[in-house]
Each structure stands twice: as structure tokens, then as C-alpha cells.
Design a protein around this motif. Structure first.
Motif, PDB file in Angstrom:
ATOM      1  N   ALA A   1      17.584 -32.161 -40.356  1.00  0.00           N
ATOM      2  CA  ALA A   1      18.321 -32.129 -39.212  1.00  0.00           C
ATOM      3  C   ALA A   1      17.953 -30.926 -38.167  1.00  0.00           C
ATOM      4  O   ALA A   1      16.391 -30.687 -38.364  1.00  0.00           O
ATOM      5  N   ASN A   2      18.381 -30.264 -37.385  1.00  0.00           N
ATOM      6  CA  ASN A   2      17.556 -29.042 -36.593  1.00  0.00           C
ATOM      7  C   ASN A   2      17.536 -27.944 -37.586  1.00  0.00           C
ATOM      8  O   ASN A   2      16.699 -27.317 -37.123  1.00  0.00           O
ATOM      9  N   THR A   3      18.598 -27.723 -38.756  1.00  0.00           N
ATOM     10  CA  THR A   3      17.345 -27.021 -39.518  1.00  0.00           C
ATOM     11  C   THR A   3      16.154 -27.227 -40.341  1.00  0.00           C
ATOM     12  O   THR A   3      15.916 -26.267 -40.895  1.00  0.00           O
ATOM     13  N   GLY A   4      15.609 -28.727 -40.041  1.00  0.00           N
ATOM     14  CA  GLY A   4      14.642 -28.689 -40.704  1.00  0.00           C
ATOM     15  C   GLY A   4      14.251 -30.543 -40.556  1.00  0.00           C
ATOM     16  O   GLY A   4      14.696 -30.917 -41.389  1.00  0.00           O
ATOM     17  N   GLY A   5      12.856 -31.051 -40.671  1.00  0.00           N
ATOM     18  CA  GLY A   5      12.657 -32.146 -40.857  1.00  0.00           C
ATOM     19  C   GLY A   5      11.563 -32.477 -39.744  1.00  0.00           C
ATOM     20  O   GLY A   5      10.772 -31.861 -39.373  1.00  0.00           O
TER      21      GLY A   5
ATOM     22  N   PHE B   1      14.288 -30.787 -47.288  1.00  0.00           N
ATOM     23  CA  PHE B   1      14.421 -30.649 -46.667  1.00  0.00           C
ATOM     24  C   PHE B   1      16.061 -30.720 -46.397  1.00  0.00           C
ATOM     25  O   PHE B   1      16.078 -31.197 -47.588  1.00  0.00           O
ATOM     26  N   SER B   2      17.106 -30.077 -45.826  1.00  0.00           N
ATOM     27  CA  SER B   2      17.954 -29.731 -46.138  1.00  0.00           C
ATOM     28  C   SER B   2      19.516 -29.160 -44.706  1.00  0.00           C
ATOM     29  O   SER B   2      19.362 -28.378 -44.366  1.00  0.00           O
ATOM     30  N   PRO B   3      19.649 -30.451 -44.559  1.00  0.00           N
ATOM     31  CA  PRO B   3      19.937 -31.729 -44.988  1.00  0.00           C
ATOM     32  C   PRO B   3      18.712 -32.363 -44.875  1.00  0.00           C
ATOM     33  O   PRO B   3      18.247 -32.142 -43.997  1.00  0.00           O
ATOM     34  N   GLY B   4      18.831 -33.471 -46.017  1.00  0.00           N
ATOM     35  CA  GLY B   4      17.275 -34.292 -46.377  1.00  0.00           C
ATOM     36  C   GLY B   4      17.420 -35.118 -46.247  1.00  0.00           C
ATOM     37  O   GLY B   4      16.402 -35.765 -46.145  1.00  0.00           O
TER      38      GLY B   4
ATOM     39  N   GLY C   1      23.707 -37.424 -37.152  1.00  0.00           N
ATOM     40  CA  GLY C   1      23.618 -36.200 -37.761  1.00  0.00           C
ATOM     41  C   GLY C   1      23.499 -34.844 -36.322  1.00  0.00           C
ATOM     42  O   GLY C   1      23.246 -35.212 -35.090  1.00  0.00           O
ATOM     43  N   SER C   2      23.002 -33.945 -36.619  1.00  0.00           N
ATOM     44  CA  SER C   2      22.055 -33.056 -35.475  1.00  0.00           C
ATOM     45  C   SER C   2      20.452 -33.642 -35.406  1.00  0.00           C
ATOM     46  O   SER C   2      19.830 -34.027 -36.532  1.00  0.00           O
TER      47      SER C   2
END
Length: 783
Positions: free
Chosen positions: A643-647, A728-731, A740-741
């Protein structure tokens, strides 16, 4: 009654003749609850500390929960396991967490009976018991009670909510999720959220809507049939997601900081009587800086983080209030046994300074304060996955020491409310009897007059470990029936016995004093040293907040308690003691298919949870997409994860092929083709070849060479200076879209592929194309 009924499983009681005119019918009796049986609602809050609810002295506004306390009971001596999955397993089974295989969260399962994440079927759940008693059973919200490797469309489904006695399920299966873009499941089917954040969507409101809908749907058909609702919002676990107007209600309310918050809450707790009049506030935690010592920017960030958290909690209370108001409106509130509990103390997972993205915490990659401050106005929004500094966790557990994941009372003593007007005469009273969440199931059964069944679905049932505290509902002076309770979490151990508490902290009373971080492994030699000299002893009957270690004065008592801890450890499957965290997270666990190095995906299928997606981090791998590009070109995602949190995302845009790696939400590293992908059928390929080793302890994943190929010809390459080291989280991984984002700001989700995507293959065997001539050509083109 115009017809005859008989007990299912017994002999037919009618008459069978040659024809119906000389026969008499009879029917198997449907499961019916006893007349007037109460409904049961269990609300499980997440990471909500002893000092967070208004009715426990907090300045955070929780009027609907406070109203339950005013018309019901507050317990000041309720204990949890100090972590979510373990606690939740106790709440639904009445058995201790290691006996449930839940030593830790399911993502950290290891190959020992107390640690494998597999709740035995002989540990039946309240849903299974009440279902046999004629109840409708609903789970709405967080589950987090099965191995993460079983969360996919391949199942198995016997440990999903519907497999464990719930008639309906709506929520998320893992430990946390975005409140704006949740990973949603309805029953056994993954679904997309019904709306977007821009359309006003928020998960907590959606969960309340679903809970109301389930109850209403059944009551309009069978108004006398009782229900059991297990309502588990994602709040107040990170991410602390809430609309700005909720957070803005608390502007300026926390400007004095966490030290002042503790003093104010503690004074209010004494006024309310939820702590003894002679209680002492626990010491200033060595890991938490004095508020006055923080630089101005750090204070400003911390203040806003807490404002957002407070808004999140008040927003959750509002939607719990909607559920309560609905029960009142349909005339069911007075005969509904409501229990509200938190699964553990407030969480320090935001790190010392807080974070705009909790994924950074899980990857050992905290962001600099100045980077967080630059995004301060985004806190709580869809662009963040935020968590407050651990000073606020410490304050949220006032008056206790420490926090979630540790077995001091800050991690394991939590708010607990009971409300049942028709069944409890007492109003607005406080109960001081010792209790543990394993006691909730036997208390509900006691209140309902239901005996634990000897078998469930043919499986003989293990004894319930908890004891009922229903006798305390109307008798505040009644003695507790729960005398001894062990605790263990990541090697941090404790035991309660008749007003005394022994604690063996790991890695120490604080990280500063231990000189070690959370998650340090414990060797046999270290365990011997701990048992010989690190146990502390508190007379909590007189020392509510564990301030006075009397181990030296009561050595014989301490030795006896240590021995008692080991007795319970043997009884409930606690051994082997494991202090590790990252090592457990990265443990290889059994998969449905063994020894796979190649994975093929098709568009239109469900997203894959992180636990069952190919492990691409820190290793050579390639992604190949079989596509047809129509006239005029195509765009969209071929494969994405995170997601935009990492990936990462492998996609086409403006006719060109791209791969973007989002490093913990902090930077996006890319490689792109110089030209458009031509029309027709092609194999589009991304390759990653490591060029150095990772430094996981410093939050640095393997750097490497990223290459793009069309039909085997190298068309672009670039060096990725850093990749995500751990997770990754969400992963979730998706083929043909990015639900999602968005992983990358280059597009807006879901950015579905507009050409024909036949399949995508991920290969982690390390079998990469070697084409030196093409590499030289691409390198020269970049000069």
C-alpha cells in the motif's frame, strides 16, 4: 402446538404405518434458547489502556461507554495476556493462551504446541456453545485467531469465524488494517469496501452498520431468538485513522504532555474509586523522556498524535453508542449482557517518537522527526498509517508501569465493563475482585444458566481454565474465585497469587536499564541467570501499581511463586520460553503446497494476504506478465503488493512499462521503459538481482539491480539503493489492479489493467536472464 416434536438424535416418536392415514408425524425439535434468555454482546477494544476511557479517569470523551459504566459495573482488577491474539483466544474459549497455541500473535507462530497459532478444537468457543443453545452468533470486526497462512481463498476454512461457530462474519482476519481501505471479508469471501474515504467511508462506522443489520435481520423474523455478538473494532490499534474534525475536538487538550496527563488521570481515578485511595503513581519510565526535555517540534508532533488518537477513540465510542441505541430502540438493551474489554494495555509500537507509518517500526526503519513533522497535518488521514510515541502509551496505562507486550500491569491490567439491567441490580458500582479474561466465558455461561458441553461437533472438550465471577455482579464484597494466574509474553513473565505478584521482566524493567531492545532472544544460560536474580515481587493487594519490589524481604515467598509459575508453565504449554520477535516473524511456516519457487496469478481473483504471497524481499526474483496490448495501448497494474505504507507495483502507464518499489512510505525507487510497449501479445518481465547484503537491524533491505524486459530483451535498468527489509503492512498482493491505497503516487487506485492480462508469474528461484550485451546497451543509453 399442532404437531409433535422429539429430541434430535433420539428415536422417532411418531407412528409409521403403511400409509399416512394410519400414521402420525413428529418433527426433530429445532434448537431453541430458553424463554427470556438474554442476548450477549462482547465488545473487544484494541490497545486501549487502563487510563484511556472517561469512566477510568481519562479526559478523552467516551460518553456511551461511560453510560454503560454508570448503569452497570466497572472492574479495576481485570487482567489480559498483554497481547491481542493471545487475549482474544482467551476471551472466546475460556482457556489460557498457550493452551490455545497462541503464545503470541498468529504472524509469529512457531513449531511448538503452545506457539503454533492453532486453537485446538477441544477448546470450544463461546460461539460454538451458544449456537448449540439456540443463539444467533455474529462476529463483526477483527478476528486474528488463525494461522496467517490460512487467510487466503485456498483456506482451509475450519478456523475462520464461520468454522468456529459464528453464523455470520464481517471484518478483517489479521491484526490490523487501514480504517480507510480495510482488508474486508464477508463470511468466507474477500470483498471490497462499499465506499471510498472520499465518499465518507470509515471501517468503524461500517462495522456498526453491519452489526445492526445482522441483529435487525434476525429479530424481524424471530424476535424471541437471542443473539451473541462479538464486536471487535480495529480501534484503537494503529493506524489511528479518523476524520480531522474528530481529532480537532482535542486541539490544545494535551499540550501539557504525558507527565501532566498521568497526574491528572491518576487524581481523577482516585476520585472515581477505580484505584485505591492509598495507591501510588508508578515511576517515570526510563524509556520515556521528560516532556519538558523534548524539542519543540517533537512536542508538537506528539501533541497532534495524541489528539488524533483521542479523536479515534471518541469516534469509536460514538459508533458503539449507535449499536447501544439500536438495542434500546428495539427493546433489547435491558436483557442484553454487555461486556466491554481491551485486549491489552496501550501500545508502544509507535516507537519513542511516534510515526506517520507503523510499517517503519516493523522494518526497523524509524523516520526522522523532521520528516514526521512535515506530515503532521496528514496524521489520521488515508495517506498515513500513524501511531503515537510510546510516552503516550505509558500515560494511557496510568497508573501502571510499561505497556502492551510486557507483563507488568501496564500491559496486562485493562478496563472492563459489565452492563445487564435485567440481570444485575447494582448500578454504577466498582468491583475490585481479581479476574482474568479466561473468566469471561464461564461467567457468561453461569449468567445464562448454561453448562459447558462435554462435546462440540463430536470433539471431546478440554476443561475451561477460567472461573465465573458472576457472583460479584450484585455483591461487591464477594471473594474472588481466581487465585492464581501465570503470564508470559516474549519471555516477559509474571504470576499473580492471592494478592502477590512476581514479575521477571525481559529484556529488563526498561530498555534503557536492560541495554537491550524488545525482542531479544533468550538462551538457556540467560534464563538461568534471570531465574536466579531478575524476578521482582510486589504485594499488589497493598501496592496497586507495582512500585515497591520486596523480593529481598520475602525471598521464600518469591521462590515459591517462581516454582508455581513453572508448574503452570508445564500445565498450560508455555515452554519453550522464547523472547525473540523478528526471528519469529521471519520463521518459515508450513504452507499448503511445499517447496514452491514459482507462483502464477490471474486477474479478477482475491488478493493474497502477506503470509501466503511469494517472499520476494532480500532475494533474486522475477515477475513475468503475459499480456495483449490493444490498438492505442493499455495501462494499469499487472501486479502489486502493499500500500502507500510500502510495497511494489509492476504496471503500465502512458504506454510505458514501470516498476516502483515503495520503501516504507519514505521513498519510491523506480525503473521505467524509455518507449511505449508495442501492440500485440508480449511477455513483460521485471527482474531483481541483489548487489549487496541487507542490514536488517538498521532497516535496510537488499539493494539491487532492477531490470525490465519485453519478450526477453532488456529495455531498461536501474539500481535500487534500498528495499524493504522485513515486511509490507498492509501486505496484500493483487493481480491486475492495486486495491486499497496506491503503492505509488504515479496512479490512483485501483488502476485496473485495461488490456488483456492472461497471467502473471512470480519466480523466486533466482533464475535470471544473463544478457551482458543488452545491459551494456541500456547503460550507454542512460549516460
Amino acid at each position: 402446538m399442532a404437531f409433535t416434536e422429539y429430541q434430535p438424535g433420539s428415536a422417532f416418536t411418531g407412528v409409521i404405518g403403511r400409509t399416512t392415514d394410519e400414521s402420525s408425524p413428529a418433527w426433530p425439535r429445532p434448537r431453541r434458547a430458553r424463554p427470556g434468555a438474554p442476548n450477549v454482546v462482547v465488545v473487544v477494544l484494541d490497545d486501549t489502556g487502563f487510563g484511556h476511557l472517561g469512566c477510568y479517569g481519562s479526559p478523552i470523551e467516551t460518553p456511551h461507554l461511560d453510560a454503560l459504566a454508570s448503569n452497570g459495573l466497572r472492574y479495576s482488577n481485570m487482567h489480559t495476556t498483554a497481547l491481542c491474539s493471545p487475549s482474544r483466544s482467551c476471551i472466546v474459549t475460556g482457556r489460557n493462551h498457550h493452551a490455545n497455541g497462541m503464545a503470541a500473535i498468529t504472524e509469529l507462530a512457531t513449531g511448538y504446541p503452545g506457539y503454533d497459532g492453532l486453537i485446538p478444537f477441544e477448546n470450544g468457543m463461546l460461539s460454538e456453545i451458544l449456537g448449540q443453545q439456540g443463539y444467533n452468533t455474529y462476529l463483526v470486526g477483527k478476528w486474528h485467531l488463525m494461522p496467517s497462512e490460512q487467510e487466503s481463498a485456498a483456506g482451509p476454512f475450519d478456523r475462520w469465524p464461520l468454522g468456529r461457530g459464528f453464523d455470520r462474519f464481517y471484518g478483517f482476519l489479521g491484526g490490523d488494517t487501514s480504517q480507510w481501505y480495510p482488508d474486508l471479508v464477508r463470511d468466507n469471501q474477500q470483498i471490497a469496501p462499499p465506499a471510498t474515504p472520499e465518499q465518507g467511508y470509515h471501517l468503524t462506522a461500517d462495522l456498526a452498520d453491519q452489526a445492526i443489520s445482522y441483529i435487525a435481520g434476525a429479530k424481524q423474523v424471530a424476535p424471541d431468538k437471542p443473539f451473541y455478538l462479538h464486536f471487535c473494532p480495529g480501534a484503537t490499534h494503529a493506524p489511528h485513522h479518523v476524520a480531522r474534525e474528530w481529532a480537532d475536538r482535542y486541539r490544545g487538550r494535551f499540550d501539557e504532555g504525558w507527565d501532566a496527563y498521568r497526574e491528572q488521570v491518576f487524581a481523577r481515578q482516585k476520585e472515581l474509586g477505580v484505584v485505591p485511595a492509598d495507591a501510588e503513581l508508578s515511576r517515570h519510565d526510563p524509556d520515556v523522556p521528560d516532556w519538558s526535555s523534548l524539542p519543540a517540534d517533537a512536542r508538537r508532533l506528539a501533541i497532534r498524535s495524541m489528539e488524533v488518537f483521542a479523536g479515534f477513540l471518541s469516534h469509536t465510542d460514538h459508533h458503539i453508542g449507535r449499536l447501544i441505541d439500536f438495542l434500546r430502540r428495539i427493546g433489547e438493551l435491558d436483557n442484553t449482557l454487555i461486556m466491554v474489554v481491551s485486549d491489552n494495555g496501550a501500545s508502544a509500537e509507535g516507537g519513542p517518537g511516534g510515526t506517520t507509518n507503523e510499517t517503519q517500526f516493523f522494518n526497523n526503519a524509524p523516520e526522522p522527526v523532521e520528516d514526521s513533522v512535515a506530515r503532521i497535518d496528514e496524521l489520521g488521514s488515508p495517506s498515513t498509517f500513524n501511531h503515537y510515541p510510546w510516552g503516550w502509551a505509558w500515560a494511557g496505562n496510568t497508573p501502571f508501569r510499561r505497556w502492551k507486550r510486557e507483563t507488568y500491569r501496564g500491559g496486562s491490567c485493562d478496563p472492563f465493563l459489565v452492563h445487564w439491567p435485567r440481570g444485575i441490580r447494582a448500578r454504577g458500582e466498582i468491583r475490585y475482585q481479581y479476574a482474568h479474561i479466561v473468566d469471561m466465558v464461564p461467567t457468561v455461561l453461569d449468567a445464562l444458566g448454561v453448562e459447558p458441553p462435554p462435546t462440540i461437533r463430536g470433539v471431546s472438550q478440554a476443561p475451561i481454565h477460567g472461573v465465573s465471577f458472576a457472583h460479584t455482579f450484585d455483591d461487591g464484597s464477594a471473594a474472588t474465585r481466581h487465585h492464581t494466574q501465570y503470564f508470559e509474553m516474549f519471555g516477559h513473565r509474571a504470576i499473580d497469587h492471592d494478592g502477590w505478584r512476581a514479575v521477571c521482566p525481559w529484556p529488563g524493567p526498561s530498555f534503557a536499564e536492560a541495554g537491550r531492545p524488545f525482542g531479544a532472544p533468550i538462551t538457556a544460560e540467560a534464563l538461568s541467570r534471570l531465574d536466579a536474580g531478575s524476578w521482582e515481587l510486589y504485594h499488589v493487594a497493598e501496592d496497586f501499581a507495582e512500585n515497591h519490589n520486596v523480593a529481598d524481604r520475602h525471598r521464600d515467598r518469591l521462590i515459591a511463586l517462581i516454582g508455581l509459575w513453572y508448574v503452570q508453565a508445564g500445565q498450560f504449554g508455555v515452554l519453550p520460553i522464547d523472547g525473540s520477535a523478528v526471528e519469529r516473524l521471519m520463521t518459515e511456516r508450513p504452507q499448503l503446497t511445499r517447496d514452491r519457487t514459482s507462483y502464477t496469478f490471474w486477474p479478477g481473483t482475491e488478493s493474497l494476504p502477506y503470509a501466503v504471497a511469494p517472499r520476494v524481499l532480500n532475494r533474486p526474483h522475477h515477475i513475468s506478465a503475459d499480456v495483449d496490448i490493444p490498438a492505442g495501448g493499455a495501462e494499469g497494474v499487472l501486479l502489486s503488493q502493499g500500500a502507500n505504507t510500502g510495497g511494489y507495483s509492476f504496471y503500465l502507464k502512458d504506454g510505458r512499462l514501470h516498476y516502483d518499489h515503495n520503501y516504507v512510505g519514505r521513498a519510491v525507487h523506480s525503473v521505467s521503459s524509455p518507449d511505449r510497449v508495442p501492440e500485440g501479445r508480449h511477455t513483460l518481465r521485471f527482474e531483481f538481482e541483489p548487489t549487496d547484503k541487507p542490514d536488517i537491524a538498521r532497516g535496510i533491505g537488499t539493494p539491487g539491480r532492477a531490470q525490465l524486459y519485453i519478450d526477453g530483451e532488456l529495455i531498461a535498468q536501474s539500481d535500487l539503493p534500498v528495499t524493504t527489509p522485513i515486511m509490507f503492512s498492509p501486505g496484500g498482493m493483487a493481480c491486475g489492479a492495486n486495491p486499497g491505497s496506491p503503492v505509488t503516487p504515479a496512479y490512483r487506485s485501483p488502476f485496473r489493467f485495461t488490456g488483456t492480462l492472461h497471467s502473471v508469474t512470480v519466480d523466486v528461484s533466482g533464475d535470471l536472464i544473463v544478457d551482458t550485451e543488452s545491459e551494456i546497451r541500456v547503460a550507454l543509453a542512460r549516460q
